[in-house]
Structures are given as structure tokens and as C-alpha cells.
Design an enzyme around this catalytic site. Structure first.
Site, PDB file in Angstrom:
ATOM      1  N   ARG A   1      70.397  99.195  42.659  1.00 50.42           N
ATOM      2  CA  ARG A   1      68.695  99.338  43.043  1.00 50.42           C
ATOM      3  C   ARG A   1      68.289  97.998  43.125  1.00 50.42           C
ATOM      4  O   ARG A   1      67.529  97.515  43.767  1.00 50.42           O
ATOM      5  CB  ARG A   1      68.066 100.076  41.969  1.00 50.42           C
ATOM      6  CG  ARG A   1      67.861 101.581  42.390  1.00 50.42           C
ATOM      7  CD  ARG A   1      67.598 102.402  41.048  1.00 50.42           C
ATOM      8  NE  ARG A   1      68.379 102.312  40.089  1.00 50.42           N
ATOM      9  CZ  ARG A   1      68.468 103.079  38.922  1.00 50.42           C
ATOM     10  NH1 ARG A   1      67.640 103.863  38.913  1.00 50.42           N
ATOM     11  NH2 ARG A   1      69.329 102.879  37.876  1.00 50.42           N
TER      12      ARG A   1
ATOM     13  N   GLY B   1      89.191 110.406  35.589  1.00 56.23           N
ATOM     14  CA  GLY B   1      89.032 108.961  35.074  1.00 56.23           C
ATOM     15  C   GLY B   1      89.022 108.845  33.661  1.00 56.23           C
ATOM     16  O   GLY B   1      89.624 107.745  33.221  1.00 56.23           O
TER      17      GLY B   1
ATOM     18  N   ASP C   1      88.854 110.599  43.076  1.00 61.29           N
ATOM     19  CA  ASP C   1      89.318 111.185  41.875  1.00 61.29           C
ATOM     20  C   ASP C   1      88.186 112.542  41.534  1.00 61.29           C
ATOM     21  O   ASP C   1      88.114 113.017  40.682  1.00 61.29           O
ATOM     22  CB  ASP C   1      88.859 110.289  40.795  1.00 61.29           C
ATOM     23  CG  ASP C   1      89.349 110.926  39.360  1.00 61.29           C
ATOM     24  OD1 ASP C   1      90.449 111.510  39.030  1.00 61.29           O
ATOM     25  OD2 ASP C   1      88.546 110.563  38.294  1.00 61.29           O
TER      26      ASP C   1
ATOM     27  N   ARG D   1      81.116 110.607  41.490  1.00 60.52           N
ATOM     28  CA  ARG D   1      80.600 112.043  41.671  1.00 60.52           C
ATOM     29  C   ARG D   1      80.994 112.228  43.273  1.00 60.52           C
ATOM     30  O   ARG D   1      80.612 111.519  43.971  1.00 60.52           O
ATOM     31  CB  ARG D   1      79.460 112.412  41.305  1.00 60.52           C
ATOM     32  CG  ARG D   1      79.129 112.419  39.760  1.00 60.52           C
ATOM     33  CD  ARG D   1      79.818 113.630  39.288  1.00 60.52           C
ATOM     34  NE  ARG D   1      79.494 113.614  37.633  1.00 60.52           N
ATOM     35  CZ  ARG D   1      80.314 113.102  36.822  1.00 60.52           C
ATOM     36  NH1 ARG D   1      81.581 112.597  37.248  1.00 60.52           N
ATOM     37  NH2 ARG D   1      80.186 113.309  35.462  1.00 60.52           N
TER      38      ARG D   1
ATOM     39  N   GLU E   1      84.102 120.534  43.056  1.00 61.45           N
ATOM     40  CA  GLU E   1      85.383 120.790  42.114  1.00 61.45           C
ATOM     41  C   GLU E   1      85.334 121.996  41.465  1.00 61.45           C
ATOM     42  O   GLU E   1      84.237 122.855  41.073  1.00 61.45           O
ATOM     43  CB  GLU E   1      85.339 119.595  40.872  1.00 61.45           C
ATOM     44  CG  GLU E   1      85.320 118.082  41.563  1.00 61.45           C
ATOM     45  CD  GLU E   1      85.207 117.070  40.459  1.00 61.45           C
ATOM     46  OE1 GLU E   1      84.881 117.292  39.513  1.00 61.45           O
ATOM     47  OE2 GLU E   1      85.028 115.908  40.979  1.00 61.45           O
TER      48      GLU E   1
ATOM     49  N   HIS F   1      90.008 114.700  38.925  1.00 62.90           N
ATOM     50  CA  HIS F   1      89.052 114.267  38.141  1.00 62.90           C
ATOM     51  C   HIS F   1      89.439 113.889  36.695  1.00 62.90           C
ATOM     52  O   HIS F   1      89.372 114.466  35.831  1.00 62.90           O
ATOM     53  CB  HIS F   1      87.772 115.439  37.876  1.00 62.90           C
ATOM     54  CG  HIS F   1      86.502 114.753  37.613  1.00 62.90           C
ATOM     55  ND1 HIS F   1      85.287 115.074  37.760  1.00 62.90           N
ATOM     56  CD2 HIS F   1      86.458 113.820  36.641  1.00 62.90           C
ATOM     57  CE1 HIS F   1      84.313 114.506  37.096  1.00 62.90           C
ATOM     58  NE2 HIS F   1      84.875 113.672  36.327  1.00 62.90           N
TER      59      HIS F   1
HETATM   60  C1  8YV Z   1      84.046 114.153  32.605  1.00 70.19           C
HETATM   61  C2  8YV Z   1      83.056 112.251  33.610  1.00 70.19           C
HETATM   62  O1  8YV Z   1      82.802 114.303  31.507  1.00 70.19           O
HETATM   63  O2  8YV Z   1      82.111 110.961  32.138  1.00 70.19           O
HETATM   64  C3  8YV Z   1      82.001 111.703  33.136  1.00 70.19           C
HETATM   65  O3  8YV Z   1      80.932 111.481  33.591  1.00 70.19           O
HETATM   66  O4  8YV Z   1      83.231 112.471  34.791  1.00 70.19           O
HETATM   67  C4  8YV Z   1      84.188 112.866  32.871  1.00 70.19           C
HETATM   68  O5  8YV Z   1      84.514 112.082  31.862  1.00 70.19           O
HETATM   69  C5  8YV Z   1      85.196 115.023  32.054  1.00 70.19           C
HETATM   70  O6  8YV Z   1      85.620 115.530  33.249  1.00 70.19           O
HETATM   71  C6  8YV Z   1      84.635 116.171  31.155  1.00 70.19           C
HETATM   72  O7  8YV Z   1      83.822 117.058  31.625  1.00 70.19           O
END
Ligand code: 8YV
Length: 326
Positions: free
Chosen positions: A180, A286, A261, A237, A266, A284
Site C-alpha cells: 500500500r 507454510g 502452497d 492465500r 483448499e 498449505h
Molecule cells: C494456517 C496460515 O493458519 O497462519 C496462517 O495464516 O495460513 C497457517 O499457518 C494453518 O494452516 C492452520 O490453520
């Protein structure tokens, strides 16, 4: 723990880290939505007793759910991203929302850099090649693209974006960013628009939060601007990328490859994406180490404990109706 805390009813949307589940069960009365055969009937029955929630796992937490939880005071999200929670509606209703910032920053940044290298140097594909027995028969794996000489454009220079940039400095690549506003304390090149950054870089590292504003910002134009050497890495995301446009850009050679990822729907990944051998796809993961999930879980528990002990939330999200020190 005090008997006062024992009386607090907590709704758990989805099981979180095992240590945290145990700590929650020790301190509170838990109600597991994920184990309910009929979720509506379950919420109708326990909803009025619920004062706290352990959220996560991308389970939608919005006005429709809040209607069933008239005494909900606090939502502790297991994760830094809380796009599944309608935090503005929560604020309107006076409900506190917390997340788990900082404790996962390094883990996600490590994974992002690993995914970048895996994608450009085709590490999973070369592993598959060896296991398939091709090395003795077909010889060396075909030469791959390189990280050398690249410019990495980071979309979202927040905590995780900065941690990725710091790591990438050690790889001797040029770094740019879009967000931003420019950040005066960094020397990386700032681009006021995503399209301008995409024209100037050949790796797009997506790390911005999933919000209404960021939905599908990585579209066909941005992908075309990255060009045929372009690589897209997404650890944020799935909602930030127009997935149909991405598949088309990958299939047609508009961009070189992608490492993902996260996905739009999902845990479902489009077959057309999985059919492409030049992309690296992760489910997913990470933040998904035992260590980091443990500290994330602990922070969820600490936020709930702190709130119900009358000490306020520890890590409230910006939208939340909490003024520190009040
Ligand atoms: C998810 C994540 O929370 O922190 C985040 O934003 O994407 C991950 O750490 C994890 O999949 C648990 O739901």
C-alpha cells in the site's frame, strides 16, 4: 487453573496443535464443532453457552455463526491470516479477534525460499526422475532455469515478506516490493502498482494478506507482465491469484513456472494445475512444523486465558475493538 476458567465454554472449530488441545481441555470446557454430526443442531444446543472460540483451518466464521453464539466474547485464531473470520462484523458485535503473528514468521519465510528454489531448480521433479529409475537409462536430468540474475518482486512487505527479503539478500538477487505504501526503512525498490512491479521483476513472491482488496490481484495482465521467464510463488492465500488465469499462463508458456502452497478452494486443487509438471504444489504447509505449530497453539491458549483472566487479548488483530490499557 482457577475454577472460574473451568466454567468457560469454548467452541473449537477444528483441532489445532495437540499440546494446545490438551492445554485448552485442561483449562476450559471444550465443544468440538468438527466432531459434531449435525453442526446446526450442535450450535443451537451449545451456542448460547459459548464465550470463547478457537478458530482456524479456514472454517468460515461470520455473521451467520455469530448469530448462534450470542455470548461470544473472543475468537482466538490459529494462524496469522484471519481471512476466514469476518473481523469487521465481529467488531460490530464487540467480539475480540486475536491471531498468531511473529511466531510463524521465520518458518513461513524458510518455506517460501525453499519453494522458490524447488520451483526454479525443479527439485521435486528431479527427485521423481531419480526414483523412476531414469538416471541410469536416460542420463542426467535436463538442465533447469536459475535463480542467478533474477529480480524478486515481493507482494506484501509485512513481517513475513521482510523475513523472505532478508533471506534472499543472502542469495545475491535484486529485491523489489509492492504494497500500500513505500517503507522508508528498507532499500528495496518500491513499485506503486503491482503491474509496474511485474514488468520489472521475473519472480513474483505473493505474501500479502487475503482481503477483499487483494482478491485476484494477480490476474492475466500481471502474469503477462512477468513474461516467459516469470515464476510465481504463493505462500499467502489462494484468493490473491486468479487461478484460472494462472493455469492458462502456465499451460501457454506466458510464464515459466509456479510454486504454490495455497489454493483458491483448499483442500481442492484444480486437476488442470496438478497435471502440469513444471509447477510445485504443496498442501498449505507454510507454518507446518511441529515446533511452530506448537508455539502457534500456545499463543491461541494464552490469548484465551488472558482474556478470561481479565487481562485483555495478547495479540489482537487491527480491526478488533480493543484499546490497550483500558
Ligand atoms: C494456517 C496460515 O493458519 O497462519 C496462517 O495464516 O495460513 C497457517 O499457518 C494453518 O494452516 C492452520 O490453520
Amino acid at each position: 487453573m482457577t475454577s472460574e476458567l473451568d466454567k468457560v465454554d469454548i467452541l473449537v472449530l477444528k483441532a489445532i496443535a495437540p499440546d494446545a488441545m490438551k492445554a485448552l481441555a485442561d483449562r476450559f470446557t471444550l465443544h468440538r464443532l468438527d466432531l459434531a454430526a449435525d453442526r446446526d443442531a450442535f450450535l443451537n444446543e451449545v451456542g448460547p453457552r459459548i464465550r470463547g472460540m478457537a478458530a482456524g483451518g479456514q472454517v468460515p466464521t461470520d455473521g451467520a455463526m455469530f448469530e448462534k453464539l450470542p455470548n461470544l466474547e473472543v475468537i482466538a485464531n490459529f494462524g496469522v491470516g484471519y481471512d476466514a473470520i469476518d473481523a469487521v462484523e465481529a467488531r460490530r458485535r464487540g467480539i475480540i479477534v486475536t491471531n498468531t503473528p511473529d511466531v510463524l514468521t521465520d518458518e513461513v519465510a524458510d518455506l517460501a525460499v525453499g519453494l522458490l528454489l524447488a520451483t526454479i531448480r525443479q527439485i521435486p521433479q528431479t527427485d521423481r526422475y531419480l526414483r523412476a529409475g531414469h538416471w541410469p537409462n536416460k542420463g542426467s536430468y535436463p538442465l533447469t532455469a536459475t535463480l542467478r540474475g533474477r529480480t524478486i518482486g515481493i507482494l506484501g512487505l509485512g513481517r513475513i515478506g521482510r523475513a523472505i527479503a532478508t533471506r534472499l539478500e543472502g542469495f545475491g538477487v535484486a529485491i523489489a516490493y509492492h504494497g500500500r505504501r513505500p517503507q522508508p526503512d528498507v532499500a528495496y525498490a518500491y513499485h506503486p502498482t503491482l503491474l509496474a512491479m511485474a514488468q520489472a521483476v521475473d519472480v513474483l513472491m505473493v505474501v500479502a494478506p487475503g482481503t477483499a482488496e487483494t482478491r485476484n490481484v494477480v490476474d492475466a495482465k500481471v502474469l503477462a507482465a512477468l513474461g516467459p521467464d516469470g515464476v510465481v510463488i504463493n505462500v499467502a492465500r489462494g484468493s490473491l491469484i486468479d487461478e484460472v488465469a494462472l493455469i492458462e499462463a502456465l499451460a501457454s508458456g506466458t510464464i515459466h513456472s509456479a510454486g504454490l502452497d495455497v489454493f483458491a478452494e483448499e483442500p481442492h486443487v484444480p486437476e488442470a494445475l496438478a497435471a502440469l509438471d513444471h509447477v510445485v504444489l504443496l498442501p498449505h504447509v507454510g507454518s507446518a512444523s511441529v515446533h511452530t505449530r506448537r508455539v502457534m497453539g500456545a499463543l491461541v491458549v494464552e490469548n484465551l486465558e488472558s482474556w478470561f483472566a481479565g487481562n485483555g487479548p495478547l495479540t489482537p488483530v487491527p480491526e478488533t475493538p480493543w484499546v490497550a490499557g483500558r
